[in-house]
Write a protein that holds these residues in place. Structure first.
Motif, PDB file in Angstrom:
ATOM      1  N   ALA A 252       0.849  -1.257   0.005  1.00 56.91           N
ATOM      2  CA  ALA A 252       0.090  -0.063  -0.036  1.00 56.91           C
ATOM      3  C   ALA A 252       1.092   1.206  -0.090  1.00 56.91           C
ATOM      4  CB  ALA A 252      -0.893   0.171   1.407  1.00 56.91           C
ATOM      5  N   THR A 253       1.804   1.151   0.669  1.00 53.12           N
ATOM      6  CA  THR A 253       2.820   2.375   0.999  1.00 53.12           C
ATOM      7  C   THR A 253       3.360   2.700  -0.727  1.00 53.12           C
ATOM      8  OG1 THR A 253       3.645   1.842   3.033  1.00 53.12           O
ATOM      9  CG2 THR A 253       5.180   3.276   1.686  1.00 53.12           C
ATOM     10  N   LEU A 254       3.787   1.694  -1.410  1.00 51.13           N
ATOM     11  CA  LEU A 254       4.122   1.977  -2.728  1.00 51.13           C
ATOM     12  C   LEU A 254       3.112   2.450  -3.833  1.00 51.13           C
ATOM     13  CD1 LEU A 254       6.573  -1.156  -3.142  1.00 51.13           C
ATOM     14  CD2 LEU A 254       7.269   1.179  -2.468  1.00 51.13           C
ATOM     15  N   LEU A 255       2.116   1.921  -3.503  1.00 53.95           N
ATOM     16  CA  LEU A 255       0.819   2.377  -4.425  1.00 53.95           C
ATOM     17  C   LEU A 255       0.556   3.729  -4.092  1.00 53.95           C
ATOM     18  CD1 LEU A 255      -1.872  -0.599  -3.903  1.00 53.95           C
ATOM     19  CD2 LEU A 255      -0.378  -0.143  -6.069  1.00 53.95           C
ATOM     20  N   GLU A 256       0.608   4.261  -2.602  1.00 58.21           N
ATOM     21  CA  GLU A 256       0.373   5.637  -2.221  1.00 58.21           C
ATOM     22  C   GLU A 256       1.604   6.496  -2.827  1.00 58.21           C
ATOM     23  OE1 GLU A 256      -1.733   4.808   1.985  1.00 58.21           O
ATOM     24  OE2 GLU A 256       0.264   5.152   1.822  1.00 58.21           O
TER      25      GLU A 256
END
Length: 340
Positions: A252-256
């Motif tokens: 999720a951090t990378l998507l964000e």
């Protein structure tokens, strides 16, 4: 539909917690009745090695006295035993490859035990969803009821604003643990030029080591846990986000970071290989290689055209991971199970 979600956690910055919060929001916005069992609303032992086992036991007894649901959706194999208790169509979502993650954290014996447990959890479900293609391929070997439903973010709900504390600011945001590559980052930090400032956000078992590094290196800044309202502007205000994990699903951090148009350096493993094409949507390096990480940080800092190109391409790519698309995949699966 009447839906019960069972998750070991609902709060904090972890990927599972965020996934469950966003799924609840999506389902309620689409008119469904959603209940939740998590460590926040049943008794658990709040210590690292006891929290998940105590959640497994506590959630099992909690569901013994619950009524039927249309859909019972367990997040993580540790929630599957409780899922087994309740009548309704049962779905297990697995974030990454569970036994491999346990082996990396706790050793070979724990990995063997978790491998046996995840096979049992698989057998209790009517359907299993995997958040990365790597996990989909792995669990498909256990049977045909596996569906690929990628992890997602709600792009429109990301906090706005930029928080740039330093002219040359790079950032890591995540769990401070070996499998997330935090030790690789700290080794790299020793060789960063003094005008390149590294911000570290998160909590975890390696927190004391991070604190010591921040004391000894004037360009390393440890901010501890930060809510999303502060984390997202810091990501958006950074030149790069680095995440040299040893194991990863669709983070999720990378998507964000992709949605924030902040270029990423990540490792060539797991879900990262699905998200990024090297030098196009991100930079991929080998895990555990602090020298390569340093080299790519400096290359990116010195090439704004490359950063801009990667940021644009990654932003286009991340749109398919928005909840408006992924949430519908869950609804379609729920309806398919109810018809079967």
């Amino acid at each position: 539909m009447k839906i019960l979600l069972i998750s070991p956690t609902l709060q904090g910055i972890g990927g599972i917690a965020q996934h469950v919060r966003d799924l609840i929001k999506f389902l309620k916005e689409h008119g469904h009745d959603v209940d939740i069992i998590s460590s926040e609303n049943i008794p658990t032992i709040p210590f690292k090695k006891l929290k998940n086992p105590s959640f497994l036991i506590s959630s099992f007894f909690k569901t013994k006295f619950m009524k039927d649901y249309d859909i019972v959706h367990a997040q993580h194999p540790i929630a599957a035993l409780a899922m087994r208790n309740i009548s309704g169509k049962k779905i297990l979502t697995i974030h990454g490859i569970y036994s491999e993650q346990i082996g990396m954290l706790h050793g070979t014996l724990s990995s063997k035990l978790s491998n046996k447990f995840e096979k049992n959890a698989f057998s209790w479900a009517d359907a299993v969803t995997a958040g990365s293609k790597e996990a989909f391929d792995y669990y498909s070997k256990l049977g045909s009821k596996v569906f690929f439903v990628p992890n997602a973010i709600d792009i429109k709900s990301l906090p706005s604003g930029f928080d740039t504390k330093y002219e040359k600011q790079i950032i890591f945001a995540g769990r401070l643990s070996k499998e997330k590559g935090i030790l690789t980052i700290l080794e790299t930090a020793k060789s960063l030029p003094k005008d390149v400032h590294l911000i570290i956000i998160g909590t975890g078992p390696e927190e004391n080591i991070v604190i010591e590094s921040a004391k000894n290196l004037e360009n390393v800044h440890f901010l501890g846990y930060q809510p999303k309202e502060k984390t997202i502007p810091l990501i958006r205000g950074s030149i790069l986000l680095i995440q040299p994990s040893f194991a990863e699903g669709i983070s999720a951090t990378l998507l964000e970071s992709m949605a924030c148009k902040t270029p990423i350096i990540a490792t060539n493993i797991g879900g990262n290989k699905e998200l990024f094409v090297h030098n196009k949507t991100g930079i991929l390096i080998e895990p555990g290689n602090s020298n390569e990480l340093l080299k790519e940080i400096m290359r990116m800092l010195n090439d704004q055209n490359l950063r801009d190109e990667i940021a644009r391409s990654a932003y286009d790519e991340v749109q398919k991971y928005d909840w408006s698309n992924v949430g519908q995949l869950y609804l379609d699966l729920y309806k398919k199970l109810l018809k079967s």
